[in-house]
Design a protein around this motif. Structure first.
Motif, PDB file in Angstrom:
ATOM      1  N   ASN A 238       0.857  -1.185   0.000  1.00  0.00           N
ATOM      2  CA  ASN A 238       0.000   0.000   0.000  1.00  0.00           C
ATOM      3  C   ASN A 238       0.893   1.235   0.000  1.00  0.00           C
ATOM      4  OD1 ASN A 238      -1.950   1.941   0.302  1.00  0.00           O
ATOM      5  ND2 ASN A 238      -2.482   1.410   2.406  1.00  0.00           N
ATOM      6  N   LYS A 239       1.106   1.822  -1.175  1.00  0.00           N
ATOM      7  CA  LYS A 239       2.024   2.941  -1.305  1.00  0.00           C
ATOM      8  C   LYS A 239       1.400   4.285  -0.905  1.00  0.00           C
ATOM      9  CE  LYS A 239       5.968   1.424  -3.104  1.00  0.00           C
ATOM     10  NZ  LYS A 239       5.783   0.003  -3.236  1.00  0.00           N
ATOM     11  N   GLY A 240       0.068   4.332  -0.786  1.00  0.00           N
ATOM     12  CA  GLY A 240      -0.610   5.606  -0.576  1.00  0.00           C
ATOM     13  C   GLY A 240      -1.033   5.869   0.851  1.00  0.00           C
ATOM     14  N   GLY A 241      -1.891   6.887   1.007  1.00  0.00           N
ATOM     15  CA  GLY A 241      -2.342   7.315   2.320  1.00  0.00           C
ATOM     16  C   GLY A 241      -3.683   6.746   2.737  1.00  0.00           C
ATOM     17  N   LYS A 242      -4.237   5.851   1.946  1.00  0.00           N
ATOM     18  CA  LYS A 242      -5.534   5.256   2.272  1.00  0.00           C
ATOM     19  C   LYS A 242      -5.352   4.026   3.167  1.00  0.00           C
ATOM     20  CE  LYS A 242      -7.091   6.322  -2.444  1.00  0.00           C
ATOM     21  NZ  LYS A 242      -5.738   6.700  -2.944  1.00  0.00           N
ATOM     22  N   TYR A 243      -6.404   3.695   3.896  1.00  0.00           N
ATOM     23  CA  TYR A 243      -6.482   2.402   4.573  1.00  0.00           C
ATOM     24  C   TYR A 243      -7.223   1.447   3.645  1.00  0.00           C
ATOM     25  CZ  TYR A 243      -4.786   4.134   9.057  1.00  0.00           C
ATOM     26  OH  TYR A 243      -3.995   4.648  10.061  1.00  0.00           O
ATOM     27  N   ILE A 244      -6.717   0.238   3.519  1.00  0.00           N
ATOM     28  CA  ILE A 244      -7.335  -0.773   2.664  1.00  0.00           C
ATOM     29  C   ILE A 244      -7.880  -1.879   3.565  1.00  0.00           C
ATOM     30  CG2 ILE A 244      -7.049  -2.205   0.616  1.00  0.00           C
ATOM     31  CD1 ILE A 244      -6.208   0.723   0.205  1.00  0.00           C
ATOM     32  N   TYR A 245      -9.150  -2.219   3.391  1.00  0.00           N
ATOM     33  CA  TYR A 245      -9.800  -3.235   4.222  1.00  0.00           C
ATOM     34  C   TYR A 245     -10.105  -4.456   3.346  1.00  0.00           C
ATOM     35  CZ  TYR A 245     -10.373   0.966   7.028  1.00  0.00           C
ATOM     36  OH  TYR A 245     -10.133   2.131   7.722  1.00  0.00           O
ATOM     37  N   VAL A 246      -9.495  -5.580   3.679  1.00  0.00           N
ATOM     38  CA  VAL A 246      -9.597  -6.782   2.852  1.00  0.00           C
ATOM     39  C   VAL A 246     -10.446  -7.828   3.570  1.00  0.00           C
ATOM     40  CG1 VAL A 246      -8.311  -8.571   1.623  1.00  0.00           C
ATOM     41  CG2 VAL A 246      -7.333  -6.274   1.876  1.00  0.00           C
ATOM     42  N   GLN A 247     -11.379  -8.424   2.823  1.00  0.00           N
ATOM     43  CA  GLN A 247     -12.341  -9.350   3.408  1.00  0.00           C
ATOM     44  C   GLN A 247     -12.476 -10.614   2.562  1.00  0.00           C
ATOM     45  OE1 GLN A 247     -15.049  -5.662   5.176  1.00  0.00           O
ATOM     46  NE2 GLN A 247     -15.818  -6.825   3.444  1.00  0.00           N
ATOM     47  N   GLY A 248     -13.102 -11.629   3.162  1.00  0.00           N
ATOM     48  CA  GLY A 248     -13.347 -12.881   2.466  1.00  0.00           C
ATOM     49  C   GLY A 248     -14.826 -13.216   2.471  1.00  0.00           C
ATOM     50  N   ARG A 249     -15.222 -14.121   1.611  1.00  0.00           N
ATOM     51  CA  ARG A 249     -16.608 -14.574   1.574  1.00  0.00           C
ATOM     52  C   ARG A 249     -16.908 -15.458   2.785  1.00  0.00           C
ATOM     53  NH1 ARG A 249     -15.999 -17.086  -4.445  1.00  0.00           N
ATOM     54  NH2 ARG A 249     -16.303 -15.217  -5.732  1.00  0.00           N
ATOM     55  N   SER A 250     -18.112 -15.326   3.292  1.00  0.00           N
ATOM     56  CA  SER A 250     -18.556 -16.247   4.338  1.00  0.00           C
ATOM     57  C   SER A 250     -19.286 -17.440   3.729  1.00  0.00           C
ATOM     58  CB  SER A 250     -19.482 -15.533   5.328  1.00  0.00           C
ATOM     59  OG  SER A 250     -20.595 -14.960   4.654  1.00  0.00           O
ATOM     60  N   GLN A 251     -19.600 -17.316   2.432  1.00  0.00           N
ATOM     61  CA  GLN A 251     -20.258 -18.398   1.711  1.00  0.00           C
ATOM     62  C   GLN A 251     -19.521 -18.611   0.398  1.00  0.00           C
ATOM     63  OE1 GLN A 251     -24.500 -17.903   1.304  1.00  0.00           O
ATOM     64  NE2 GLN A 251     -24.674 -19.482  -0.278  1.00  0.00           N
ATOM     65  N   THR A 252     -18.974 -19.781   0.201  1.00  0.00           N
ATOM     66  CA  THR A 252     -18.170 -20.072  -0.979  1.00  0.00           C
ATOM     67  C   THR A 252     -18.936 -19.811  -2.269  1.00  0.00           C
ATOM     68  OG1 THR A 252     -16.953 -21.771   0.239  1.00  0.00           O
ATOM     69  CG2 THR A 252     -16.825 -21.844  -2.163  1.00  0.00           C
TER      70      THR A 252
ATOM     71  N   ASP B 225     -20.452 -13.847  -3.958  1.00  0.00           N
ATOM     72  CA  ASP B 225     -19.766 -12.576  -3.756  1.00  0.00           C
ATOM     73  C   ASP B 225     -20.430 -11.703  -2.687  1.00  0.00           C
ATOM     74  OD1 ASP B 225     -17.492 -12.694  -5.278  1.00  0.00           O
ATOM     75  OD2 ASP B 225     -18.337 -11.694  -7.031  1.00  0.00           O
ATOM     76  N   ARG B 226     -21.739 -11.662  -2.664  1.00  0.00           N
ATOM     77  CA  ARG B 226     -22.425 -10.762  -1.732  1.00  0.00           C
ATOM     78  C   ARG B 226     -22.103 -11.079  -0.278  1.00  0.00           C
ATOM     79  NH1 ARG B 226     -28.610  -9.479  -3.048  1.00  0.00           N
ATOM     80  NH2 ARG B 226     -28.189  -8.167  -1.213  1.00  0.00           N
ATOM     81  N   SER B 227     -21.738 -12.334  -0.005  1.00  0.00           N
ATOM     82  CA  SER B 227     -21.391 -12.695   1.370  1.00  0.00           C
ATOM     83  C   SER B 227     -20.080 -12.058   1.803  1.00  0.00           C
ATOM     84  CB  SER B 227     -21.304 -14.220   1.514  1.00  0.00           C
ATOM     85  OG  SER B 227     -20.175 -14.737   0.829  1.00  0.00           O
ATOM     86  N   CYS B 228     -19.308 -11.548   0.833  1.00  0.00           N
ATOM     87  CA  CYS B 228     -18.059 -10.853   1.154  1.00  0.00           C
ATOM     88  C   CYS B 228     -18.343  -9.443   1.661  1.00  0.00           C
ATOM     89  CB  CYS B 228     -17.158 -10.798  -0.084  1.00  0.00           C
ATOM     90  SG  CYS B 228     -15.449 -10.337   0.254  1.00  0.00           S
ATOM     91  N   TRP B 229     -19.576  -8.983   1.455  1.00  0.00           N
ATOM     92  CA  TRP B 229     -19.964  -7.651   1.909  1.00  0.00           C
ATOM     93  C   TRP B 229     -21.018  -7.707   3.015  1.00  0.00           C
ATOM     94  CZ3 TRP B 229     -18.456  -3.018   2.489  1.00  0.00           C
ATOM     95  CH2 TRP B 229     -19.356  -1.965   2.696  1.00  0.00           C
ATOM     96  N   GLU B 230     -22.012  -8.565   2.844  1.00  0.00           N
ATOM     97  CA  GLU B 230     -23.106  -8.619   3.812  1.00  0.00           C
ATOM     98  C   GLU B 230     -22.689  -9.291   5.122  1.00  0.00           C
ATOM     99  OE1 GLU B 230     -26.116 -10.614   1.584  1.00  0.00           O
ATOM    100  OE2 GLU B 230     -26.808  -8.782   0.597  1.00  0.00           O
ATOM    101  N   LYS B 231     -21.963 -10.406   5.014  1.00  0.00           N
ATOM    102  CA  LYS B 231     -21.480 -11.124   6.196  1.00  0.00           C
ATOM    103  C   LYS B 231     -20.028 -11.546   5.947  1.00  0.00           C
ATOM    104  CE  LYS B 231     -26.022 -12.938   7.523  1.00  0.00           C
ATOM    105  NZ  LYS B 231     -26.820 -14.165   7.796  1.00  0.00           N
TER     106      LYS B 231
END
Length: 214
Positions: free
Chosen positions: A160-174, A177-183
């Motif tokens: 991460n070369k910049g000034g932002k925070y990056i938040y990385v997540q995984g799927r809760s349901q294989t 994709d929506r489970s990577c955001w909803e849960k």
């Protein structure tokens, strides 16, 4: 076998060998096959160089290692042109920086750096910043799914070369994709101006989506 038949047979053999050689020469390289696979599995990607794909005018760029190499090289001129547009700086300023001896691409991980103004953040296929490099420049307040770039469960290191925070997540349901955001499964947070050569065995190849701070 008489002479005429022998010559005819030899001619067929030579023709067959020549045809096979031409067919082999026409086959795409292993690198091009990898690029073609990503393009086939995604939408909107454009190949901009022998080893790079760009999406949305360069908002996202994927770089592949060149044949015989384990690490993707610094950005090509085609990628730099897109990066200057995305970062909102002129090509003249990039050339001036290069003339002053400032690095165009970055340190060992080849994630584009401050010469472009709004620094980039990168995800890597293998540990030690190896394999494919997938990079962004802009803030992403809506979740970005790695499936859009054929990069699901393929992150082993990051920069991460910049000034932002990056938040990385995984799927809760294989496979969903929506489970990577909803849960989501919360994997890691990238602080500004940091990098990690290996995310660790428990997090390796688990990343499915991310979002950023402003």
């Amino acid at each position: 076998m008489n002479l005429r038949k022998g010559l005819a047979f030899a001619g067929v053999t030579i023709l067959t060998a020549a045809t096979a050689s031409q067919a082999h020469a026409a086959e795409p390289s292993e690198l091009q096959q990898q690029i073609d696979t990503v393009l086939a599995n995604t939408t909107g990607g454009v190949q901009i160089s022998p080893n790079e794909i760009a999406w949305e005018g360069g908002q996202a760029i994927m770089s592949f290692p060149l044949p015989g190499e384990e690490v993707a090289p610094p950005s090509s001129q085609a990628a730099i042109d897109l990066q200057t547009q995305q970062a909102g700086v002129s090509k003249q300023s990039v050339k001036a920086a290069a003339a002053a001896g400032e690095a165009l691409a970055a340190a060992s991980d080849s994630c584009p750096t401050e010469v472009f103004g709004n620094d980039w953040y990168c995800f890597y296929q293998y540990r030690d910043f190896g394999g494919r490099r997938l990079q962004w420049n802009q803030a992403k307040h809506d979740v970005v799914f790695f499936s859009q770039f054929d990069f699901v469960n393929k992150t082993s290191s990051w920069s991460n070369k910049g000034g932002k925070y990056i938040y990385v997540q995984g799927r809760s349901q294989t496979g969903y994709d929506r489970s990577c955001w909803e849960k989501p499964l919360i994997l890691w947070q990238e602080a500004p101006h940091t990098s990690k050569a290996f995310v660790g065995s428990s997090l390796d190849n688990k990343a499915d989506c991310f979002w950023t701070s402003y």
